[in-house]
Structures are given as structure tokens and as C-alpha cells.
Scaffold this active site. Structure first.
Site, PDB file in Angstrom:
ATOM      1  N   CYS A   2       0.966  -1.202  -0.087  1.00  0.00           N
ATOM      2  CA  CYS A   2      -0.100  -0.067  -0.066  1.00  0.00           C
ATOM      3  C   CYS A   2       0.783   1.268   0.115  1.00  0.00           C
ATOM      4  O   CYS A   2       1.848   1.303   0.778  1.00  0.00           O
ATOM      5  CB  CYS A   2      -0.792  -0.055   0.929  1.00  0.00           C
ATOM      6  N   ARG A  30       4.367  -0.363  -4.780  1.00  0.00           N
ATOM      7  CA  ARG A  30       3.787  -0.900  -3.367  1.00  0.00           C
ATOM      8  C   ARG A  30       2.625  -1.536  -3.321  1.00  0.00           C
ATOM      9  O   ARG A  30       2.241  -2.340  -2.617  1.00  0.00           O
ATOM     10  CB  ARG A  30       3.732   0.399  -2.426  1.00  0.00           C
ATOM     11  N   TRP A  78      -2.590  -2.688  -1.846  1.00  0.00           N
ATOM     12  CA  TRP A  78      -2.197  -4.328  -1.786  1.00  0.00           C
ATOM     13  C   TRP A  78      -3.337  -4.784  -0.810  1.00  0.00           C
ATOM     14  O   TRP A  78      -3.156  -4.809   0.225  1.00  0.00           O
ATOM     15  CB  TRP A  78      -0.897  -4.408  -1.560  1.00  0.00           C
ATOM     16  N   ASN A 104      -2.169   1.820   5.717  1.00  0.00           N
ATOM     17  CA  ASN A 104      -1.147   0.773   5.198  1.00  0.00           C
ATOM     18  C   ASN A 104      -0.882  -0.085   6.517  1.00  0.00           C
ATOM     19  O   ASN A 104      -0.542   0.434   7.525  1.00  0.00           O
ATOM     20  CB  ASN A 104      -0.175   1.413   4.672  1.00  0.00           C
ATOM     21  N   GLY A 105      -1.040  -1.344   6.438  1.00  0.00           N
ATOM     22  CA  GLY A 105      -0.650  -2.369   7.454  1.00  0.00           C
ATOM     23  C   GLY A 105      -1.688  -3.136   7.713  1.00  0.00           C
ATOM     24  O   GLY A 105      -2.817  -3.512   6.975  1.00  0.00           O
ATOM     25  N   GLU A 487      18.055 -17.211  -7.710  1.00  0.00           N
ATOM     26  CA  GLU A 487      17.651 -15.862  -8.061  1.00  0.00           C
ATOM     27  C   GLU A 487      17.177 -15.800  -9.375  1.00  0.00           C
ATOM     28  O   GLU A 487      16.158 -15.127  -9.588  1.00  0.00           O
ATOM     29  CB  GLU A 487      18.835 -14.998  -7.736  1.00  0.00           C
ATOM     30  N   LYS A 491      13.287 -14.785 -10.609  1.00  0.00           N
ATOM     31  CA  LYS A 491      12.962 -13.777 -11.352  1.00  0.00           C
ATOM     32  C   LYS A 491      12.121 -14.257 -12.491  1.00  0.00           C
ATOM     33  O   LYS A 491      10.960 -13.567 -12.763  1.00  0.00           O
ATOM     34  CB  LYS A 491      14.216 -13.320 -12.102  1.00  0.00           C
ATOM     35  N   GLU A 494       8.375 -14.952 -11.068  1.00  0.00           N
ATOM     36  CA  GLU A 494       7.643 -13.585 -10.425  1.00  0.00           C
ATOM     37  C   GLU A 494       7.365 -12.617 -11.597  1.00  0.00           C
ATOM     38  O   GLU A 494       6.280 -12.015 -11.531  1.00  0.00           O
ATOM     39  CB  GLU A 494       8.538 -13.048  -9.244  1.00  0.00           C
ATOM     40  N   HIS A 510      20.660 -36.320  -6.969  1.00  0.00           N
ATOM     41  CA  HIS A 510      19.790 -36.711  -6.005  1.00  0.00           C
ATOM     42  C   HIS A 510      18.233 -36.593  -6.106  1.00  0.00           C
ATOM     43  O   HIS A 510      17.515 -36.779  -5.219  1.00  0.00           O
ATOM     44  CB  HIS A 510      20.173 -35.928  -4.487  1.00  0.00           C
ATOM     45  N   LYS A 613       5.777  -4.205  -3.951  1.00  0.00           N
ATOM     46  CA  LYS A 613       7.409  -4.248  -3.746  1.00  0.00           C
ATOM     47  C   LYS A 613       7.789  -4.228  -2.160  1.00  0.00           C
ATOM     48  O   LYS A 613       8.645  -4.925  -1.907  1.00  0.00           O
ATOM     49  CB  LYS A 613       7.690  -2.620  -4.032  1.00  0.00           C
TER      50      LYS A 613
END
Ligand code: F6R
Length: 618
Positions: A2, A30, A78, A104-105, A487, A491, A494, A510, A613
Site C-alpha cells: 500500500c 507498493r 495491496w 497501510n498495514g 535468483e 526472477k 515472479e 539426488h 514491492k
């Protein structure tokens, strides 16, 4: 998660709607489930809110603009409580539309507070936790007639994480805000003041800012900023100057922020190294305010982080253990926090975070400090919660990272962790001055090498375009190449929504080798052949194994490494680089691959679905 913006200006300045929408545009990374604004005009409030990306709200307001106003708040969401609908979009109103609140929260005790309000006959228009705060604020203002005092009372009654911003129809020209466990900064303008989740919200207007402390309330008008604690006792914030400008928060001709940020990586590494060595080649980390005797006595390092930042930590572990001979563990912050870890005053915890607001990492930092550990934050966002709550902060100077997928912050985090490792080695006498100076020289040569990889990246772009229909991609690496493999997979997942996994190459036999079938694309990160050590030959053997089973092998190898050529379908060459520093170049083709592939699939590279983000909820 948010983004929130607040603005108090005058008729001589811009319109609140324009300032707030501009701030939301910069904060949209965000969260982008919905957006909304509330403006104060002629003794009343007017609002507009829409589910979906900010563009939907802008389109709506273009057709039907709100009346002129110089005071307002705005939110980009968000979703946590309640689906991303128009009704659940912020702002939420209380007191029959006299107060508007954005948040926000997560308000953890909202259910019991809501039950009390329902008993009092208050009606609810949304499923959000936020609406509770709007009704409580309206009630508290009706009782006190003092908006900051009412906000203090509401803040005291809430549990959880919140930044709340509010405007009231009867209090013209004023925005009041409260923060606990969620970010809030104040922008100090000329004839106007601003509030934002981060400085991007007002960077187009001012670079002077105040960092708000925990459990504080701030009230802004066009000409004043007043801060108190939750009991109304005057408090101070910390003033700071933002060292980047509005241009840094724009795409600057690149098709996406991610593409721009990948290209900024040479600069991000150079800026993170800058000013940290004295003329004699000695490392100076002035910002590391932890007693040298304490740093000499530590017997364990624990790196805590999430996602990409944790992979930066995993890379750094190899170097730190090698240089300092101190055991170093890397753990996901959310796992660390809840497993009763053994840490004490001899443990140095390194919290790595681009945003400095990742709630999982914040909780882990608090837990580590409660156990007596010293915490160093490696962070990219000045004044954010993690550095503020740590014993010391080592800032990465990557500049604002706006694309949701982290790229330049990853390289800057590795660089900063390496500086920390070398500094400890210097302090504890594990390395001679000439050895440190040699490694620093190698690090300082990295921006040029990263640039060389970027200059030759056309081959990767073409590869990504013809692989746009691929359903699964595997990544293999050993040693520092292993976190790079993970990584690379992250990428791709996402932003391109492709199933991808990163494995330690030695683990292949294995189990994961069963996944290899003809045509399966596998990226392999090959260590430098120069030492002719086992690491290189083992990875070449792994390539042979998958090649024999029909995999399409895409090999990232050092220029001149002829050993890989017979078994590779494609080779991406990187310049010769010492093994420990190689991740700074080997990850670059993987970032570009994901970015190009997502673009080829027509996806929104900067704002992938379901993500935000800063992950400010646990
Ligand atoms: C991936 C990504 C995330 C973040 C993670 C931690 O591209 O961006 O995995 O790395 O959420 O975020 P920070 O570094 O802000 O703590």
C-alpha cells in the site's frame, strides 16, 4: 504494501488532486489492487476510488474531475482484508462522510473493535479492517473537537501495524497521520507539506524530509508540521536530505523500470563502493557504530533476509566465511523468527533489505536484539524501519528501486555485505592490508565488467523471445553460483509466471535429474576455469549429464572456457572474474532473460500479479 500520500498546500500552489495522483503514480509499485483519493473542499470531503490499477482511477477522474482543493490524501492498495473491489478501496469514510481515512498495514484487533461499533449502531460499507479506524476517528473527534488528539486516541486503541492518514471536513487545510510498524515520511515543501509511505511520494516537489519515529502522530498544514507521541507529548523526527531526484524515479527512456534498473547496476555497485576506502587502501565504514571490541568478539554471523535479499546473503556467506573465518549462517527472516534460534551477544546479525520495511525481517531484527545480538542493517532506503531499529546501518547506494522484481538492489546488497566481510577481516586481522586492498581493487573493477555483460546482452534477448512459450526452466549452480541459480529462477517465476527452479548442481543426481527430458531448458552457471579447481570440473560434468539426457543447455561461462563448448547449446560469455565476485556478473543475463521473456509474453514487467514491492505484512 500500500502506498499512501498526503498533501496540504495553498491556492498559490498546485491542486491537491494533481499532487496526490502524481504521488500515487510513483508509489504504485507498493500495491496496485485499487486506488482512491479524498479531498477537502468547501467544508466537505469528496472522494473517488476504483478497483484495479491507478490508471482506472485517473481515467475516471479525467472524465469527472473532483472540485478544486489544496488538501487531500490518496492510497494505492495491496489487498489484505477484503477483495480488491471499489467498496474495499481506500479512503474509507466515518461520521457520515465527515472523516476520510487511508491505511497501510493490518489492524489486528479490528474484529473486536468492529463488534463494539456495530453494537453502537455504526454501519459498515466495506470488509476492510481500515474502516474501523475511520469510524473510531469520527467518534473521537466528535468527543474532543481536536483532530490530532482524536488520532492519538485511535492509535492507542489499535493493535498491529498501521500508518493512518486522515482528513476531516471540519478541519480545513490539515492532514493528520499516525504510524506504528509501518512506514511514514514527511516532505517539507515551500508553502506546502507532504506525507508519504516513502520519499518517492513527494520527490517531484521536495528533497527535504523528516523520518517519523515509532508510535508517533504528525499533523501537517501548508505552513506547519507538528509531531507528538501517541499521548500528545511533543516529539522530534529526524530531518534528512534525499540524495536522488525525481528523474531517478522515472523510466528515462527504458521500456520498464526493471530494464532501467538492470542497466543501472554498474552505477549501483560503484556508488555502494564509493567513499568506503581511505587513500591508504584501508576500508572505512564510519557508519558502523558498533564498538570494535564487540566486533572482534563475535563468534557467529547470521544473515537474515527474504527473497532476493536472502540470495544476496547466501552469496555473501561464501565470502564472509572465507575472509573472516567466522561461521556464517543465512536464514529466511520468517523462519528465523519462529524457530527459537541460538543467538546471543556474541552473534552479529546482518539484516539485508532493499526497502527496510519487510515485516518478516523487522520481526526477526527485533527478536535477535531481544536475545542480545548486535544487528547491522544492509539497506537501500534511508530512514526506513530496519536500519532505524538496528544497532548500525550500512546503506547500499543503488538509488530508488521501483520495479517489483529486485535487480540492482541485489548487486548492491552483495557489494555491501562484501564490504562488511572485508571490514571484519581487516579489524580482526584475518587478512593483511595488501590482501584487502587487492580484493577492493577487484571489486572496483566490477562495474566495468557488469557493463561489458550488459553491452553484449543481445543474444539473451533473442533467446528470451524464442523461449516465450516455455513452460519450465531449470537453473543449476555450485558454490556462489547456487544462490545465483535460485535468483534466476525467482526472477522468471515472479515476472514471467513460468515454473522455474534453481538447484545446487551437485544435488541434481539426488532427484531433480528426473525432470530432464528432451528439450528441457537448463541454465548452468559455470565457475571460472582459471584455477582448474574441482568446482569447475564438477560443473562441467553436470552439464554433460544433462546434455546426455537431451536438455537444452544454456551455459554462462567465463570467456575462453573451451571445456563447456561441446556440451552447450548456447554459451553466454562473461568476462574473467574472481570466483567470489562472479555473481555480480553471472546474474545479469538471468535478470535480462526474465525481463525480456515477460515482455515477449506481453506481461506487465514492473507490476507482476499478486505482488507488491514492500511486503509490510507477516
Ligand atoms: C524479488 C523481490 C523480493 C524481495 C523480498 C525482500 O524480486 O523483490 O523477493 O527481495 O521481498 O524485500 P526487501 O529487500 O525490501 O526486504
Amino acid at each position: 504494501m500500500c502506498g499512501i500520500v498526503g498533501y496540504a498546500g495553498t491556492a498559490a500552489g498546485p491542486q491537491a488532486q494533481d499532487v496526490v495522483l502524481e504521488g500515487l503514480r510513483r508509489l504504485e509499485y507498493r500495491g496496485y489492487d485499487s486506488a482512491g483519493v479524498a479531498l477537502q473542499t468547501d467544508g466537505r470531503l469528496v472522494t473517488a476510488k476504483k478497483a484495479g490499477k491507478l490508471a482506472r482511477l485517473v481515467e475516471f477522474l479525467d472524465e469527472d474531475p473532483l472540485p478544486p482543493s489544496v488538501t487531500g490524501i490518496g492510497h494505492t492498495r495491496w489487498a489484505t482484508h477484503g477483495a480488491p473491489t471499489d467498496a474495499n478501496a481506500h479512503p474509507h469514510l466515518g461520521g457520515d462522510g465527515t472523516v476520510a481515512v487511508i491505511h497501510n498495514g493490518i489492524i489486528e484487533n479490528f474484529a473486536s473493535l468492529k463488534a463494539g461499533l456495530l453494537t453502537d449502531g455504526v454501519g459498515f460499507a466495506s470488509q476492510t479492517d481500515t474502516e474501523v479506524a475511520a469510524h473510531l476517528l469520527a467518534k473521537a473527534y466528535a468527543e474532543t473537537g481536536d483532530l490530532p488528539a482524536a488520532m492519538c486516541a485511535v492509535a492507542r486503541s489499535l493493535e498491529g501495524a498501521f500508518t493512518l492518514l486522515a482528513v476531516h471536513a471540519d478541519v480545513p487545510g490539515t492532514v493528520v497521520a499516525a504510524r506504528r510498524n509501518s512506514p511514514l515520511v514527511v516532505g517539507l515543501g515551500d508553502g506546502a507539506n507532504y506525507l508519504g509511505s516513502d520519499v518517492a511520494a513527494f520527490i517531484g516537489h521536495t528533497r527535504e524530509a523528516i523520518e517519523m519515529g515509532q508510535d508517533q502522530v504528525v499533523t501537517i498544514t501548508a505552513s506547519s508540521v507538528s509531531i507528538t507521541d501517541f499521548d500528545g507529548v511533543p516529539a522530534d523526527g529526524v530531518h534528512f536530505h534525499v540524495d536522488w531526484d525525481a528523474a531517478a524515479a522515472e523510466k528515462g527512456g527504458f521500456p520498464s523500470f526493471m530494464a532501467k534498473e538492470i542497466n543501472e547496476q554498474p552505477q549501483a555497485v560503484a556508488d555502494t563502493l564509493r567513499g568506503r576506502v581511505d587513500p591508504s587502501g584501508r576500508l572505512v565504514l564510519d557508519e558502523l557504530h558498533i564498538d570494535e571490541t564487540v566486533l572482534r568478539s563475535i563468534d557467529k554471523i547470521v544473515i537474515i533476509a527474504c527473497g532476493t535479499a536472502s540470495y544476496a546473503g547466501q552469496v555473501a556467506r561464501y565470502a564472509i566465511e572465507h575472509w573472516c573465518r567466522i561461521p556464517c549462517e543465512v536464514e529466511l527472516a520468517h523462519e528465523f523468527r519462529y524457530r527459537d534460534p541460538v543467538v546471543n551477544e556474541k552473534t552479529l546479525v546482518v539484516a539485508v533489505s532493499q526497502s527496510g520495511e519487510t515485516m518478516d525481517t523487522i520481526m526477526a531484527v527485533r527478536h535477535a536484539r531481544e536475545q542480545g545480538a548486535r544487528v547491522v542493517a544492509v539497506c537501500n532506503t534511508y530512514g526506513s524501519t530496519i536500519p532505524r531499529e538496528s544497532d548500525a546501518a550500512l546503506y547500499t547506494h543503488a538509488g530508488p528501486e521501483i520495479a517489483v522484481a529486485s535487480t540492482k538492489a541485489f548487486l548492491a546488497q552483495i557489494t555491501a555485505c562484501y564490504l562488511l566481510g572485508l571490514y571484519l577481516a581487516q579489524l580482526r586481522g584475518n587478512k593483511f592490508a595488501d590482501e584487502i586492498s587487492e580484493i577492493m581493487g577487484q571489486l572496483q573493477a566490477m562495474p566495468e565488467k557488469i557493463q561489458k555483460v550488459l553491452d553484449g546482452i543481445g543474444q539473451v534477448r533473442a533467446m528470451a523471445r524464442w523461449m516465450a512459450d516455455t513452460r519450465s526452466v531449470l537453473f543449476l549452480g555450485r558454490h556462489v553460483g547456487y544462490p545465483v541459480a535460485m535468483e534466476g529462477a525467482l526472477k522468471l517465476k515472479e515476472i514471467a509466471y513460468i515454473h522455474a527452479e534453481g538447484f545446487a548442481a551437485g544435488e541434481l543426481k539426488h532427484g531433480p535429474i528426473a525432470l530432464i527430458e528432451p528439450g528441457q531448458p537448463v541454465f548452468v552457471i559455470v565457475p571460472s576455469p582459471r584455477n582448474r579447481d574441482v568446482l569447475h570440473s564438477k560443473v562441467v560434468s553436470n552439464i554433460q549429464e544433462i546434455n546426455a539426457r537431451g536438455a537444452r543447455t544454456i551455459v554462462i561461462a567465463e570467456e575462453g572456457d573451451e571445456d563447456v563448448v561441446p556440451y552447450a547449446d548456447d554459451v553466454i560469455w562473461i568476462p574473467p572474474t574472481p570466483t567470489l565476485l562472479a555473481p555480480l556478473v553471472t546474474v545479469v543475463p538471468l535478470q535480462v532473460f526474465a525481463c525480456e521473456l515477460a515482455t515477449a509474453k506481453g506481461l506487465d514487467v514492473d507490476q507482476p500479479r499478486n505482488l507488491a514491492k514492500s511486503v509490510t505484512v507477516e
